[in-house]
Design an enzyme around this catalytic site. Structure first.
Site, PDB file in Angstrom:
ATOM      1  N   ASN A 196       0.644  -1.347  -0.257  1.00 41.13           N
ATOM      2  CA  ASN A 196      -0.060   0.168  -0.069  1.00 41.13           C
ATOM      3  C   ASN A 196       0.903   1.137  -0.072  1.00 41.13           C
ATOM      4  O   ASN A 196       2.119   1.180  -0.103  1.00 41.13           O
ATOM      5  CB  ASN A 196      -1.050   0.077   1.161  1.00 41.13           C
ATOM      6  N   ARG A 197       0.273   2.492   0.062  1.00 38.42           N
ATOM      7  CA  ARG A 197       1.085   3.666  -0.137  1.00 38.42           C
ATOM      8  C   ARG A 197       2.175   3.805   0.999  1.00 38.42           C
ATOM      9  O   ARG A 197       3.081   4.124   0.720  1.00 38.42           O
ATOM     10  CB  ARG A 197       0.065   4.820  -0.028  1.00 38.42           C
ATOM     11  N   GLU A 199       3.430   1.277   2.855  1.00 42.77           N
ATOM     12  CA  GLU A 199       4.385   0.416   2.795  1.00 42.77           C
ATOM     13  C   GLU A 199       5.362   0.502   1.649  1.00 42.77           C
ATOM     14  O   GLU A 199       6.600   0.386   1.817  1.00 42.77           O
ATOM     15  CB  GLU A 199       3.773  -1.095   2.444  1.00 42.77           C
ATOM     16  N   ASP A 264      -6.541  -7.397   1.708  1.00 46.58           N
ATOM     17  CA  ASP A 264      -6.738  -8.907   1.413  1.00 46.58           C
ATOM     18  C   ASP A 264      -7.673  -9.255   0.302  1.00 46.58           C
ATOM     19  O   ASP A 264      -7.552 -10.176  -0.420  1.00 46.58           O
ATOM     20  CB  ASP A 264      -7.374  -9.433   2.750  1.00 46.58           C
TER      21      ASP A 264
END
Length: 310
Positions: A196-197, A199, A264
């Site tokens: 994600n952004r 991470e 997920d």
């Protein structure tokens, strides 16, 4: 977008390996403050357990119509047995290694009037013995599946992830990884990694514009020898980086209620669509649609094939 290829998806088998957890929800009413401390008193009216972590990915895969197997580690306790029974109810084939040295990872949430008031986490790293047992099962299982999904929540189950990726690659089985932490070298050789952004920022540092993101993403993709890198960006949609270009889709959510578990759902949708041989550019359109639906639901939720086809 073409129609959702449910008939083909139903024939596909996907193996999910990763950190398992039980998401436990206590729902209640709040109408007074405790006389013991300045905290609300929740009168619990309803309890609900849901599959969390890697188990939620598997639950999304079966909801989308594919066959899912789940490999992970649980403790010898009520929460571990509950994960097993919830897997069976959801049509997931559980391959759970029981670690007698730990308790199952449990996340307990207390909600008053649909508002989360408190979360209590119980989590412990798996023992070396349990990891060895897990490794023994992998080779037998990987070959029976069309896609391998590795769901990393940084709890220790994917300690030997490099060997897992190498083995699947050797067998010609695509590997999709949901990453955690800053050491992305662990994921080298995977087919797809889906940070994600935040991470992505942890992995490559901040960027100031789209050009900066593209440069950093392509450098990371090449360093890790990935087929594709997908950066999920909440309200900014998601951006896919592959060898022949960059593909962006805008977010579809009309009303964001709860983002927990959305990654997920995105990962599960990519796994089932890629198992059918769908190209990455089309697979992310379905993943984006699924992500837009699931954030409108409370807690770790799923998207069904019917909802996606609608």
């Amino acid at each position: 977008m073409q129609h959702f290829p449910l008939e083909v998806i139903q024939t596909k088998k996907i193996l999910v390996i990763g950190d398992l957890m039980l998401d436990r929800y206590w729902f209640g009413e709040v109408d007074r403050i405790s006389p013991e401390a300045p905290v609300p008193v929740v009168h619990v009216a309803r309890r609900e357990d849901r599959l969390g972590g890697a188990a939620n990915v598997a639950r999304n895969i079966t909801a989308l119509g594919a066959q899912a197997s789940l490999l992970g580690i649980v403790g010898d306790d009520e929460a571990g047995r509950r994960i097993h029974s919830l897997c069976t109810e959801a049509g997931i084939q559980p391959h759970l290694v029981v670690d007698f040295n730990i308790d199952t990872t449990l996340k307990m949430r207390v909600l008053g009037r649909q508002q989360q008031l408190l979360r209590i986490d119980f989590e412990y790293p798996p023992s070396t013995d349990a990891l060895v047992q897990l490794d023994h099962q992998i080779k037998n299982l990987v070959e029976q599946h069309d896609v391998l999904v590795l769901s990393d929540y940084n709890k220790g189950v994917l300690t030997h992830i490099q060997a897992m990726i190498a083995y699947a690659k050797e067998k010609g089985i695509p590997v999709l990884v949901d990453p955690k932490g800053t050491d992305y070298q662990r994921y080298k050789g995977a087919s797809l990694v889906t940070p994600n952004r935040s991470e992505m920022m942890q992995a490559v540092g901040a960027w100031s514009d789209e050009e900066g993101l593209t440069t950093k993403a392509n450098q990371l993709r090449q360093q890790l020898d990935l087929e594709a890198l997908l950066v999920t960006r909440s309200e900014q949609g998601m951006t896919l980086f592959i060898e022949n270009g960059r593909f962006h889709v805008d977010a579809q959510a009309h009303e964001v209620y709860d983002v927990s578990g959305a990654g997920d759902t995105v990962l599960a949708t990519l796994a089932v669509t890629r198992a059918t041989g769908m190209p990455w550019q089309e697979a992310i359109l379905w993943a984006n649609k699924a992500g837009g639906i699931v954030v409108g639901k409370l807690g770790t939720s799923i998207v069904t094939a019917e909802e996606l086809s609608a």
